[in-house]
Each structure stands twice: as structure tokens, then as C-alpha cells.
Design a protein around this motif. Structure first.
Motif, PDB file in Angstrom:
ATOM      1  N   SER A 192     -17.211  31.067  20.503  1.00 36.91           N
ATOM      2  CA  SER A 192     -18.088  31.793  19.577  1.00 36.91           C
ATOM      3  C   SER A 192     -17.476  33.110  19.133  1.00 36.91           C
ATOM      4  N   SER A 211     -18.361  31.873  15.436  1.00 38.44           N
ATOM      5  CA  SER A 211     -19.660  31.604  16.060  1.00 38.44           C
ATOM      6  C   SER A 211     -20.357  30.392  15.465  1.00 38.44           C
ATOM      7  N   SER A 212     -20.051  30.048  14.216  1.00 32.48           N
ATOM      8  CA  SER A 212     -20.630  28.826  13.651  1.00 32.48           C
ATOM      9  C   SER A 212     -20.127  27.604  14.410  1.00 32.48           C
ATOM     10  N   ILE A 235     -23.461  32.339  23.012  1.00 34.59           N
ATOM     11  CA  ILE A 235     -23.050  32.435  21.603  1.00 34.59           C
ATOM     12  C   ILE A 235     -23.179  33.879  21.120  1.00 34.59           C
ATOM     13  N   HIS A 257     -28.512  33.966  14.168  1.00 34.56           N
ATOM     14  CA  HIS A 257     -28.582  33.168  15.396  1.00 34.56           C
ATOM     15  C   HIS A 257     -29.623  33.696  16.369  1.00 34.56           C
ATOM     16  N   HIS A 304     -33.334  32.402  16.700  1.00 40.50           N
ATOM     17  CA  HIS A 304     -33.661  31.102  17.270  1.00 40.50           C
ATOM     18  C   HIS A 304     -34.967  31.147  18.049  1.00 40.50           C
ATOM     19  N   GLN A 309     -23.961  23.384  20.987  1.00 39.05           N
ATOM     20  CA  GLN A 309     -25.042  23.935  21.801  1.00 39.05           C
ATOM     21  C   GLN A 309     -26.083  22.877  22.140  1.00 39.05           C
ATOM     22  N   GLN A 330     -27.394  29.638  24.236  1.00 40.99           N
ATOM     23  CA  GLN A 330     -27.719  30.535  23.117  1.00 40.99           C
ATOM     24  C   GLN A 330     -27.231  31.951  23.403  1.00 40.99           C
ATOM     25  N   GLN A 389     -24.308  32.218  10.116  1.00 41.73           N
ATOM     26  CA  GLN A 389     -23.989  30.897  10.675  1.00 41.73           C
ATOM     27  C   GLN A 389     -23.863  29.883   9.532  1.00 41.73           C
ATOM     28  N   THR A 432     -22.658  25.886   9.879  1.00 38.16           N
ATOM     29  CA  THR A 432     -23.225  25.014  10.909  1.00 38.16           C
ATOM     30  C   THR A 432     -23.885  23.783  10.310  1.00 38.16           C
ATOM     31  N   THR A 478     -28.588  21.660  13.359  1.00 39.72           N
ATOM     32  CA  THR A 478     -27.213  22.074  13.604  1.00 39.72           C
ATOM     33  C   THR A 478     -26.387  20.932  14.183  1.00 39.72           C
ATOM     34  N   GLN A 501     -21.599  27.387  17.881  1.00 40.92           N
ATOM     35  CA  GLN A 501     -22.976  26.902  17.952  1.00 40.92           C
ATOM     36  C   GLN A 501     -23.064  25.382  17.869  1.00 40.92           C
TER      37      GLN A 501
END
Length: 405
Positions: free
Chosen positions: A86, A90-91, A250, A376, A379, A97, A247, A206, A209, A164, A94
Motif C-alpha cells: 500500500s 494503495s489502490s 492499508i 479509503h 470505509h 483486502q 484496512q 483509490q 481499484t 473492489t 487494497q
């Protein structure tokens, strides 16, 4: 003769043996993924080639239990792997995940036959996407998607969003309710009739994703591909804390990436303030102070992240998991998630304050760190983590068991 197509892809998938190898592979892959991260975000270019590197590295299979040929890595290792990837992008970090959470669902609820089949698929490079959340409903647990038994199969109907990884997945696990409003997960193979995946994700963060729409119209799924997801919440399991700790990892990666870019820009490009009396921005005492603050926040977040992973490892090593164990795990992960959220948002914002006006130019695309953090961390609301932690310590209240705790 070299293998081609699906067989060739499977032949090239690495099977990671242990925790040390997982960390080493993650570091090597992260360096490769970081090279084009800014450009992919700027152009909203989906990482189709990069995700193949990722799954062929073997990292998508590291949580497969050792009894089924996987590395069965610790949660400390899993969070470190996710954090490393990440920080690079980071996309991409994720994308697995939900996959890891779905591997856990198989471990917890699958039959022996289902475990053997799906774990072999994962180790061969197959990826799980997701079809969990829906938009326009009362809350995240108010699902309209239905799963009904029809002879030897199940039939799934509904519409999902925030899906995602579904676009890149070999299986799209879809969560739906039966007539008794119990949750079932149908692991639907990509290409199944009635399954449509639309890349309509337009979030400002993100970006790559592909967290768009999954539509299911009379989708028929073999009973061998349907699992009783309701059991992971009805019974005390670590599935919720596992989902949450990924999560948090990330977000820790996003924070690290933003701080790294802040240091580089301050050292190489930023100018000192006219009243500072110093030659370089890196010597500005107020900038130095803020860099210290960022590192303290980051290290505190990383420390709580590692602590919570150790709590999960300790509980997972037991013969049985109790309600008290799950509550303790949820609270430990909740504490970590508060700090990783705040560290990521702070680092993304402070980057511009310390690097100066030039850092806002589109050519640098440094705003991606804050955009990614802000997107992100939505979430699930971190304000409720404060409540979860406080209510546990003050009133002995156990957190509700679901994927957001």
C-alpha cells in the motif's frame, strides 16, 4: 515447449513457504509497483499488468493454511505485507483486502471439499473479488441481494457497489440473504451467465481499484461454491477483526508513502521561509518540528497495528475462540485503526504545508496521498471506533460482530 494461457500462468505462480519469504517478496514487489503509481493514478489506468505481477508473486496465497499447502503466515506478517504494498500503491494494496477476508471465510465455514478446491485455486494464482456492499440502502447490513436454493444450485439476484477487485477477479464472491435473512456467500466464477461487472467507480481517491457495480440477474451457482457466511458472525470468530486490521494496514501504508514524499520534496525542492534565516527548507526549525510530529504519529500507529496483529495471532493459536476473545481483538484493532486513519490524513495534508506551493502542481500528483487516505478511511467511520473502545473499557460492552468491527 513453454506453457501458454491459463496453464502457463499457473505454472509461473510462486508458492511462498513462510513469513520471511512473504516479507522479502513484498519488499521486492513494492519497489516495482511504486515506479508507475503516480502515473496510474493520474491517468486512472487500471493495473491489469501489475495485478498479474502481484498474484504471480504468491502473496495472494500467503494466508492459505499450512495444512493445505500455503504459508499460513501470521497476522503480523500479513499486515506488514499489506502495508508495504500500500505504501507503493494503495489502490493495488487494497485489491486483495477482501480476498484475504474471503480466504478466512473458507477456513471458518467451508467443507473439507470446498477447502481443498478453493485453496488449491488460490495457490494457483486465482483471485477473489467481492460483491458485498450495496448503495441506497438503510445501512451496510440492509442487503437487497437474495440467494435462494434451486435444486442442486443456488440462484443469486441483486446489485452491488464498492466492488473492489471484482473486475480483476477469477471468482466474485457475492453476499446475499436467504428467506430467513441469513447471509450466504456465493463464489461466482468470472464469466458466469447473468454476472455483469461495470467499471463505474468515479471516486477521487483509490482511483484504480475499479470499485464499481456488480449486477446479478438470475445467476446460477453450484452449491459447491456457496458458503454459510452468517456463521462467521453468529459464532465467535476473528473474521471481523481480520477484515479491519487489513484496512488499517492499508492506511498505514498511505501514511508512510505521504511522509516519504514529504521528505523528498522538502530536501530537494522546497524553499525555506524568508524569516527562518536558514539556507535550506530542511533546516527550517518549524518544518523540522512538524516532521518529528509526523514520525511520532506514524510510529505510534505502526506500533498499535503490530500490537493488534499480535493479539490476533495469540487468539488464533488457541484451540477455541470465545466471545471475550473476539471483543478483545476488535478493540485492539479498533485502537490501531484510529491512529492509522489519523496518521494517513495528517500526512497527506502536512505534505503540502511543508513542501510548499510547488508541491500542488499536477505534474507531481502528490495530492493522491490525501485523496487516497480520505477515500479509503471512509470505509467505516473512525468516530465509531472511539465509541467502541470507550464503551468496552468503561461499560464492558462487547462490539457487535460483523466485518466493520
Amino acid at each position: 515447449m513453454a506453457e501458454t494461457g491459463e496453464q502457463g500462468q499457473r505454472a509461473n505462480v510462486r508458492v511462498i513457504a513462510d513469513d520471511d519469504e512473504a516479507i522479502a517478496v513484498a519488499r521486492e514487489l513494492a519497489a516495482r509497483l511504486a515506479e508507475g503509481a503516480a502515473e496510474r493514478d493520474r491517468e486512472r489506468r487500471l493495473p491489469r499488468e501489475e495485478i498479474e505481477w502481484f498474484s504471480q508473486s504468491g502473496l495472494w496465497g500467503i494466508t492459505v493454511p499450512k495444512a493445505y499447502g500455503g504459508a499460513g503466515v501470521s497476522f503480523v506478517t500479513l499486515t506488514e505485507v499489506v502495508k508495504l504494498i500500500s505504501a507503493a500503491d494503495s489502490s493495488i494494496g487494497q485489491l486483495p483486502q477482501n480476498h484475504f477476508g474471503l480466504v478466512d471465510v473458507i477456513t471458518l465455514t467451508g467443507t473439507e471439499e470446498q477447502k481443498r478446491y478453493f485453496f488449491a485455486e488460490v495457490l494457483a494464482g486465482k483471485r477473489f473479488g467481492n460483491g458485498f456492499s450495496e448503495k441506497g440502502t438503510k445501512n451496510v447490513l440492509d442487503l437487497k441481494t437474495r440467494v435462494r436454493r434451486d435444486g442442486d444450485d443456488y440462484v443469486v439476484d441483486g446489485t452491488k457497489f464498492y466492488s473492489t477487485g471484482a473486475l480483476f477477479a477469477h471468482f466474485v464472491p457475492v453476499l446475499g440473504l436467504d428467506d430467513e435473512r441469513r447471509g450466504w456467500l456465493a463464489y461466482i466464477p468470472q464469466g458466469t451467465a447473468g454476472l455483469t461487472i461495470t467499471d463505474d467507480w468515479s471516486g477521487f481517491g483509490q482511483r484504480t481499484t475499479a470499485s464499481g457495480t456488480v449486477t446479478l440477474e438470475n445467476v446460477r451457482v453450484s452449491a459447491s461454491h456457496v458458503l454459510p457466511a452468517y456463521r462467521v458472525s453468529d459464532q465467535p470468530t476473528l473474521n471481523g477483526p481480520v477484515s479491519q486490521i487489513i484496512q488499517a494496514a492499508i492506511d498505514a501504508g498511505i501514511a508512510k508513502a505521504a511522509i516519504d514524499d514529504t521528505l523528498a520534496f522538502v530536501r530537494e525542492r522546497a524553499r525555506p521561509w524568508v524569516d527562518s534565516g536558514v539556507e535550506r527548507a530542511s533546516e527550517d526549525p518549524l518544518t523540522v518540528r512538524e516532521i518529528g510530529r509526523l514520525y511520532i504519529q506514524l510510529h505510534a500507529a505502526e506500533a498499535l497495528l503490530e500490537r493488534s496483529a499480535k493479539v490476533l495471532d495469540e487468539i488464533a493459536a488457541q484451540d477455541a475462540v470465545s466471545e471475550d476473545d473476539v471483543a478483545r481483538a476488535s478493540v485492539a484493532v479498533g485502537e490501531a485503526k484510529v491512529l492509522t486513519t489519523e496518521a494517513a490524513l495528517l500526512a497527506g495534508e502536512k505534505l503540502f504545508e511543508l513542501a510548499g506551493t510547488q508541491s500542488t502542481l499536477a505534474a507531481h500528483n502528490l495530492d493522491r496521498h490525501w485523496r487516497n487516505a480520505r477515500t479509503h478511511t471512509l470505509h467505516d467511520p473512525v468516530r465509531w471506533k472511539y465509541h467502541l473502545v470507550g464503551n468496552y473499557y468503561l461499560n464492558g460492552a462487547k462490539p457487535a460482530r460483523h466485518a466493520w468491527n
